[in-house]
Design an enzyme around this catalytic site. Structure first.
Site, PDB file in Angstrom:
ATOM      1  N   CYS A 115       0.820  -1.219   0.000  1.00 29.93           N
ATOM      2  CA  CYS A 115       0.000   0.000   0.000  1.00 29.93           C
ATOM      3  C   CYS A 115       0.852   1.266   0.000  1.00 29.93           C
ATOM      4  O   CYS A 115       0.324   2.359  -0.195  1.00 29.93           O
ATOM      5  CB  CYS A 115      -0.939   0.003   1.194  1.00 29.93           C
ATOM      6  SG  CYS A 115      -1.981  -1.447   1.275  1.00 29.93           S
ATOM      7  N   HIS A 254      -2.975   7.049   3.671  1.00 32.51           N
ATOM      8  CA  HIS A 254      -3.454   5.808   3.063  1.00 32.51           C
ATOM      9  C   HIS A 254      -4.788   5.448   3.710  1.00 32.51           C
ATOM     10  O   HIS A 254      -4.938   5.487   4.936  1.00 32.51           O
ATOM     11  CB  HIS A 254      -2.421   4.706   3.289  1.00 32.51           C
ATOM     12  CG  HIS A 254      -2.901   3.339   2.943  1.00 32.51           C
ATOM     13  ND1 HIS A 254      -3.594   3.083   1.782  1.00 32.51           N
ATOM     14  CD2 HIS A 254      -2.807   2.167   3.613  1.00 32.51           C
ATOM     15  CE1 HIS A 254      -3.910   1.801   1.760  1.00 32.51           C
ATOM     16  NE2 HIS A 254      -3.445   1.220   2.847  1.00 32.51           N
ATOM     17  N   ASN A 284      -9.985  -0.250   1.386  1.00 30.40           N
ATOM     18  CA  ASN A 284      -8.544  -0.136   1.195  1.00 30.40           C
ATOM     19  C   ASN A 284      -8.196  -0.571  -0.234  1.00 30.40           C
ATOM     20  O   ASN A 284      -8.288  -1.748  -0.567  1.00 30.40           O
ATOM     21  CB  ASN A 284      -7.845  -1.027   2.228  1.00 30.40           C
ATOM     22  CG  ASN A 284      -6.338  -0.973   2.126  1.00 30.40           C
ATOM     23  OD1 ASN A 284      -5.788  -0.471   1.150  1.00 30.40           O
ATOM     24  ND2 ASN A 284      -5.672  -1.505   3.134  1.00 30.40           N
TER      25      ASN A 284
HETATM   26  O1  UT7 Z   1      -2.932  -1.390   3.987  1.00 28.67           O
HETATM   27  C1  UT7 Z   1      -2.516  -2.218   5.000  1.00 28.67           C
HETATM   28  C2  UT7 Z   1      -3.522  -3.325   5.128  1.00 28.67           C
HETATM   29  N1  UT7 Z   1      -3.982  -3.672   6.400  1.00 28.67           N
HETATM   30  C3  UT7 Z   1      -4.562  -2.877   7.329  1.00 28.67           C
HETATM   31  O2  UT7 Z   1      -4.579  -1.686   7.267  1.00 28.67           O
HETATM   32  C4  UT7 Z   1      -5.237  -3.575   8.464  1.00 28.67           C
HETATM   33  C5  UT7 Z   1      -4.968  -2.976   9.809  1.00 28.67           C
HETATM   34  N2  UT7 Z   1      -5.810  -3.618  10.813  1.00 28.67           N
HETATM   35  C6  UT7 Z   1      -7.103  -3.321  10.980  1.00 28.67           C
HETATM   36  O3  UT7 Z   1      -7.661  -2.477  10.294  1.00 28.67           O
HETATM   37  C7  UT7 Z   1      -7.850  -4.019  12.097  1.00 28.67           C
HETATM   38  O4  UT7 Z   1      -6.948  -4.763  12.867  1.00 28.67           O
HETATM   39  C8  UT7 Z   1      -9.008  -4.931  11.585  1.00 28.67           C
HETATM   40  C9  UT7 Z   1     -10.132  -4.072  11.019  1.00 28.67           C
HETATM   41  C10 UT7 Z   1      -8.485  -5.891  10.549  1.00 28.67           C
HETATM   42  C11 UT7 Z   1      -9.577  -5.726  12.747  1.00 28.67           C
HETATM   43  O5  UT7 Z   1     -10.041  -4.858  13.744  1.00 28.67           O
HETATM   44  P1  UT7 Z   1      -9.661  -5.117  15.267  1.00 28.67           P
HETATM   45  O6  UT7 Z   1     -10.321  -4.092  16.055  1.00 28.67           O
HETATM   46  O7  UT7 Z   1      -8.162  -5.230  15.337  1.00 28.67           O
HETATM   47  O8  UT7 Z   1     -10.390  -6.500  15.542  1.00 28.67           O
HETATM   48  P2  UT7 Z   1      -9.754  -7.883  16.003  1.00 28.67           P
HETATM   49  O9  UT7 Z   1      -8.945  -8.473  14.891  1.00 28.67           O
HETATM   50  O10 UT7 Z   1      -9.093  -7.680  17.320  1.00 28.67           O
HETATM   51  O11 UT7 Z   1     -11.044  -8.723  16.209  1.00 28.67           O
HETATM   52  C12 UT7 Z   1     -12.001  -8.403  17.194  1.00 28.67           C
HETATM   53  C13 UT7 Z   1     -13.153  -9.387  17.077  1.00 28.67           C
HETATM   54  C14 UT7 Z   1     -12.717 -10.838  16.958  1.00 28.67           C
HETATM   55  O12 UT7 Z   1     -13.640 -11.623  17.678  1.00 28.67           O
HETATM   56  P3  UT7 Z   1     -13.274 -12.180  19.133  1.00 28.67           P
HETATM   57  O13 UT7 Z   1     -12.027 -13.004  18.945  1.00 28.67           O
HETATM   58  O14 UT7 Z   1     -13.050 -10.953  19.976  1.00 28.67           O
HETATM   59  O15 UT7 Z   1     -14.481 -12.967  19.492  1.00 28.67           O
HETATM   60  C15 UT7 Z   1     -12.848 -11.126  15.490  1.00 28.67           C
HETATM   61  O16 UT7 Z   1     -13.106 -12.487  15.238  1.00 28.67           O
HETATM   62  O17 UT7 Z   1     -13.897  -9.106  15.875  1.00 28.67           O
HETATM   63  C16 UT7 Z   1     -14.050 -10.300  15.126  1.00 28.67           C
HETATM   64  N3  UT7 Z   1     -14.109  -9.950  13.710  1.00 28.67           N
HETATM   65  C17 UT7 Z   1     -15.261  -9.653  13.095  1.00 28.67           C
HETATM   66  N4  UT7 Z   1     -16.531  -9.609  13.529  1.00 28.67           N
HETATM   67  C18 UT7 Z   1     -17.473  -9.244  12.635  1.00 28.67           C
HETATM   68  C19 UT7 Z   1     -13.095  -9.847  12.824  1.00 28.67           C
HETATM   69  N5  UT7 Z   1     -13.576  -9.496  11.620  1.00 28.67           N
HETATM   70  C20 UT7 Z   1     -14.904  -9.361  11.764  1.00 28.67           C
HETATM   71  C21 UT7 Z   1     -15.944  -9.012  10.880  1.00 28.67           C
HETATM   72  N6  UT7 Z   1     -17.201  -8.951  11.359  1.00 28.67           N
HETATM   73  N7  UT7 Z   1     -15.728  -8.706   9.589  1.00 28.67           N
END
Ligand code: UT7
Length: 332
Positions: A115, A254, A284
């Site tokens: 990215c 970004h 993204n």
């Molecule tokens: O350009 C570079 C590319 N990458 C990025 O920019 C990504 C950077 N990271 C992020 O944007 C965030 O880390 C995410 C949006 C990917 C995830 O958000 P988060 O607040 O870090 O959530 P998490 O991974 O800690 O997950 C929290 C909970 C989990 O459930 P449990 O384990 O707490 O029960 C996940 O399983 O949210 C769950 N979860 C979802 N729930 C509903 C993860 N994805 C989803 C979803 N819908 N799509």
């Protein structure tokens, strides 16, 4: 050697027509519109038509940028395509675009910086303009939909397809690229990768079965890296440019996640009216994201001659890049 100042002569973008909404994703994986909006800020993203590849979107963006710059394809000296989803491993997507544009004088190559690709390519291009290559076409394009597992809710809600292009050329003293700061930390490479299909894990029945041709990401790790590096890199590039944050008219980060954008902006004390955000509409778009934002700002007439614009990105590698650009050509 006399130094030639390089700047953006023209810019253009291309996005697919097809919109994938949060509501549609609710029918595909266990997720909700409320979760996606609150955790990412994304409402919808664009998905390229089945028959389209990176070069198709790249070509469309390139034609718009050339028109905006009033430069013909035949005048181009070089084409750089930043992408992690090229049409194929080789030939380079830049060569495919070169042929389709009829840019017979241009050398062409792809650049892989995730990215951060658009910022990386702008910096490489600007430095080559400074050494006398007069007109360089820089394109950031990604179709991450092609490497996204639409049964994995932790990644499939985040990404969309798009392309953006800029024509670089000499500009007047004090205009164009004022300062840039690029970096990489390969130790974080495992946090965001596409494991198979290269020379380490060539395509095989097993790699496909294991889903290794899809993008894999440790979201939390990338999140922490992003917030830290956006702040650090922005601070460093402002220092290099000798400018205070108040001097910047537009901060164009970004567009990965509204929480990353807001956390970085808060840390740097950037007010909302200076921050450009379109992640809600495109998700993204990887290497296209920053160029797409710049093209929208330009099309809307929000960029005036002499405005200072700060762009900052992060991505697979892990990589990062930031740049201060003084908009316009000045007296070149
Ligand atoms: O350009 C570079 C590319 N990458 C990025 O920019 C990504 C950077 N990271 C992020 O944007 C965030 O880390 C995410 C949006 C990917 C995830 O958000 P988060 O607040 O870090 O959530 P998490 O991974 O800690 O997950 C929290 C909970 C989990 O459930 P449990 O384990 O707490 O029960 C996940 O399983 O949210 C769950 N979860 C979802 N729930 C509903 C993860 N994805 C989803 C979803 N819908 N799509």
């Amino acid at each position: 050697m006399t130094h030639i100042q390089a700047g953006i002569w023209g810019i253009g973008a291309a996005i697919p027509e097809r919109i994938l909404t949060n509501q549609e994703l609710e029918t595909m994986v266990e997720t909700s519109d409320a979760w996606i909006r609150s955790r990412t800020g994304i409402q919808e993203r664009r998905i390229a038509a089945r028959e389209h590849a990176a070069s198709d979107l790249a070509l469309e963006a390139a034609e718009r940028a050339l028109e905006d710059a009033a430069v013909s394809a035949g005048e181009l000296d070089m084409i750089i395509v930043a992408t992690i989803t090229p049409d194929m491993a080789f030939p380079a997507t830049a060569c495919i675009v070169q042929d389709r544009l009829g840019a017979s004088k241009a050398s062409a190559f792809d650049l892989s910086a995730g990215c951060s690709g658009f910022v990386y390519a702008l910096d490489v291009g600007a430095n080559l303009v400074a050494t006398g290559r007069a007109r360089i076409l820089v394109i950031g394009v990604d179709l991450l939909s092609r490497v996204t597992d639409y049964s994995d809710r932790s990644t499939c809600v985040l990404f969309g397809d798009g392309a953006a292009a800029a024509v670089l050329g000499p500009v007047g003293e004090g205009y164009g690229v004022v300062a840039a700061e690029l970096g990489a930390d390969g130790s974080g490479g495992d946090f965001l990768k596409l494991p198979a299909g290269g020379s380490r894990r060539p395509a095989s029945h097993d790699t496909v079965k294991a889903g290794e041709h899809y993008l894999h990401m440790a979201g939390n790790e990338v999140f922490k890296f992003a917030v830290r590096i956006m702040g650090d890199s922005t601070t460093r590039v402002l220092k290099k440019a000798g400018l205070s944050p108040e001097a910047i008219r537009w901060f164009v980060p970004h567009q990965a996640n509204i929480r990353i954008i807001n956390a970085s902006a808060q840390r740097l004390g950037i007010p909302d009216e200076k921050l450009y955000v379109n992640v809600q509409r495109y998700g993204n778009t990887s290497a296209a994201s920053i160029g797409l934002a710049l093209a929208e700002l330009s099309d809307a007439g929000h960029l005036s001659e002499g405005d200072y614009v700060l762009i900052v990105g992060f991505g697979a590698g892990l990589t990062w890049g930031s740049m201060v650009i003084r908009w316009g050509r000045g007296e070149s």
